[in-house]
Write an enzyme that holds these catalytic residues in place. Sequence first.
Site, PDB file in Angstrom:
ATOM      1  N   TYR A   1      72.523  64.054 -35.174  1.00 11.57           N
ATOM      2  CA  TYR A   1      72.698  63.023 -34.453  1.00 11.57           C
ATOM      3  C   TYR A   1      72.121  62.016 -35.137  1.00 11.57           C
ATOM      4  O   TYR A   1      71.045  61.957 -35.320  1.00 11.57           O
ATOM      5  CB  TYR A   1      71.915  62.824 -32.696  1.00 11.57           C
TER       6      TYR A   1
ATOM      7  N   GLN B   1      75.806  61.296 -23.983  1.00 19.49           N
ATOM      8  CA  GLN B   1      77.301  61.377 -24.180  1.00 19.49           C
ATOM      9  C   GLN B   1      77.689  61.649 -26.118  1.00 19.49           C
ATOM     10  O   GLN B   1      78.278  63.383 -25.511  1.00 19.49           O
ATOM     11  CB  GLN B   1      78.580  60.461 -23.961  1.00 19.49           C
TER      12      GLN B   1
ATOM     13  N   ASN C   1      66.379  57.919 -28.247  1.00 13.71           N
ATOM     14  CA  ASN C   1      65.966  57.509 -27.299  1.00 13.71           C
ATOM     15  C   ASN C   1      65.812  57.909 -26.383  1.00 13.71           C
ATOM     16  O   ASN C   1      65.793  59.081 -26.460  1.00 13.71           O
ATOM     17  CB  ASN C   1      66.539  55.998 -26.525  1.00 13.71           C
TER      18      ASN C   1
ATOM     19  N   SER D   1      57.492  57.689 -32.329  1.00 13.30           N
ATOM     20  CA  SER D   1      56.803  57.233 -33.885  1.00 13.30           C
ATOM     21  C   SER D   1      55.261  57.242 -33.740  1.00 13.30           C
ATOM     22  O   SER D   1      55.148  56.186 -32.799  1.00 13.30           O
ATOM     23  CB  SER D   1      57.449  56.736 -34.653  1.00 13.30           C
TER      24      SER D   1
ATOM     25  N   GLN E   1      54.051  51.367 -38.928  1.00 19.56           N
ATOM     26  CA  GLN E   1      54.411  52.270 -37.746  1.00 19.56           C
ATOM     27  C   GLN E   1      55.042  51.712 -36.502  1.00 19.56           C
ATOM     28  O   GLN E   1      56.318  51.991 -35.717  1.00 19.56           O
ATOM     29  CB  GLN E   1      53.612  52.945 -37.415  1.00 19.56           C
TER      30      GLN E   1
ATOM     31  N   HIS F   1      58.715  50.335 -36.422  1.00 23.37           N
ATOM     32  CA  HIS F   1      59.982  50.679 -35.163  1.00 23.37           C
ATOM     33  C   HIS F   1      60.097  50.328 -33.692  1.00 23.37           C
ATOM     34  O   HIS F   1      61.425  50.422 -33.193  1.00 23.37           O
ATOM     35  CB  HIS F   1      58.696  52.388 -35.042  1.00 23.37           C
TER      36      HIS F   1
ATOM     37  N   GLU G   1      51.936  62.934 -35.540  1.00 20.58           N
ATOM     38  CA  GLU G   1      53.200  62.332 -36.585  1.00 20.58           C
ATOM     39  C   GLU G   1      53.042  62.316 -38.051  1.00 20.58           C
ATOM     40  O   GLU G   1      53.037  63.581 -38.547  1.00 20.58           O
ATOM     41  CB  GLU G   1      54.204  62.186 -35.787  1.00 20.58           C
ATOM     42  N   HIS G   2      52.188  61.143 -37.459  1.00 20.47           N
ATOM     43  CA  HIS G   2      51.864  61.061 -38.923  1.00 20.47           C
ATOM     44  C   HIS G   2      50.421  60.817 -39.121  1.00 20.47           C
ATOM     45  O   HIS G   2      49.441  60.221 -38.692  1.00 20.47           O
ATOM     46  CB  HIS G   2      52.517  59.811 -39.992  1.00 20.47           C
TER      47      HIS G   2
ATOM     48  N   ASP H   1      58.822  58.493 -45.499  1.00 20.53           N
ATOM     49  CA  ASP H   1      59.710  58.021 -44.443  1.00 20.53           C
ATOM     50  C   ASP H   1      60.993  58.245 -45.294  1.00 20.53           C
ATOM     51  O   ASP H   1      61.961  58.481 -45.308  1.00 20.53           O
ATOM     52  CB  ASP H   1      60.133  56.619 -43.861  1.00 20.53           C
TER      53      ASP H   1
ATOM     54  N   GLU I   1      57.829 104.111 -19.844  1.00 23.03           N
ATOM     55  CA  GLU I   1      58.217 102.779 -18.936  1.00 23.03           C
ATOM     56  C   GLU I   1      59.280 103.755 -17.830  1.00 23.03           C
ATOM     57  O   GLU I   1      60.016 102.206 -17.191  1.00 23.03           O
ATOM     58  CB  GLU I   1      59.164 101.897 -19.777  1.00 23.03           C
TER      59      GLU I   1
ATOM     60  N   HIS J   1      66.466 105.934 -22.265  1.00 25.86           N
ATOM     61  CA  HIS J   1      66.171 105.617 -23.584  1.00 25.86           C
ATOM     62  C   HIS J   1      65.653 106.849 -24.444  1.00 25.86           C
ATOM     63  O   HIS J   1      65.944 107.393 -25.218  1.00 25.86           O
ATOM     64  CB  HIS J   1      64.836 104.366 -23.749  1.00 25.86           C
TER      65      HIS J   1
END
Length: 449
Positions: free
Chosen positions: A148, A210, A233, A256, A278, A281, A346-347, A380, A434, A439
């Site tokens: 994606y 979708q 998103n 981000s 940053q 974004h 994250e960064h 990046d 058990e 078994h």
Amino acid sequence: MATSLPNATSPEPEPGSSALRLELLRDPEAAGKRLEAIAWRTGSGQSRAAAERVEAILEQVQREGDSALIELTERFDGVRPDPLRIPLAELEAAWQATPVDLQEALKLAHRRIVDFHQRQKPADLDVKGVHGERLGRRWRPVERAGLYVPGGRASYPSTVLMNAVPARVAGVQRLVMVTPPGSDGRVNQTVLAAAHLAGIEEIYRVGGAQAIAALAFGTATIPRVDVISGPGNLYVTLAKKAVYGRVAIDSLAGPSEVLVIADHTADPEHVAADLLAQAEHDPLAAAILLTTSEDLARAVPAAIEAQLEGHPRGAITRQALNDWGLIVVCPSLEEAARLSDRFAPEHLELQVERPEPLAERIQQAGAIFLGAWTPEAVGDYLAGPNHTLPTSGTARFSGALSVETFLRHTSLIRFNRAALEATGAAVITLAESEGLHSHAESVRRRLAR
């Protein structure tokens, strides 16, 4: 919106003002609580209404297939994606139309990302046990991966490379890319050029929940895949969450974020530029500075204001900084490291005199950028490690997108008679503890012959 906390020094602006309101804190406990609030800033956004809307989209695509994709794209993007699939000739044409300097930049990034990810490939295991048994683990790629690539506010050819390269290195034979079309019904030329460079031949102009549904369930045109990777998103993220289990996913990516730890040696203009990089974004992007220098804490807001003058994404950037920007003056780098781990960024940039020892102290971060000459932007685009990283505090338990995301491993076990005779009594004892009679019998009957 960020709430006012003790020790915040920025004055409240006049209503409607575009003045920068960058929060400043000095109390470590208040800073820690604010950092946690920023990390979880999207929690309230994942509303029941959004989840219900996503569920309806998933059900419609599963029920109606391609016709649902076309109808939903017309409804949400205002264009009719007909045909859904982008012709191969359009990919070649996009590459040929790309300026030479941009082609060379894409090729450099591609080479470096490939080189780094090739070093990630895990080795198979083949272990001989003490009784002659053989134990192993083998890695195999998934058959089909769905990539994606988001659109909307900006186009991201870098995301194409960062998702396609590890899948290709893993050995995935079929890459299926989905990306939302622009208002003219076309996909960004540089995105298509990056896909051409990465060897992606199957691209569909559909985005949002979708598109995730199509990859998870399959339609007459878009094949069902085994793994879905790539950021998006809120609706994309909720859709990935909803289809997990039917397919694998890389992660649930949030907005981000960057956290900069800086001392007296840091250049205020560099720190400001990296925070802005940053914040531009998304309005939900977080930009945080932890510093031991009062002078730097005072200089950075002024440097940000100067660099915002005429900024092409100024409105987005100001909103992100006003809502999710933060400067914390720390008594020591040790305290800054402790607060950073509490946020699990994250960064993480270490703009300090001696970054390596501080990096050793950090336990929780998606990627660490060491020293004054390592802006987050190099990660990046072309440093080599993947830029798809854990957000919203999930660096506490996860890492970057990697080759292993597109691999599955299988255990291999082979016992001979000697190995079963040496261990069988223990297997029988454990099975009986058990209450699993058969078994135990499956071992007992072999040993009795």
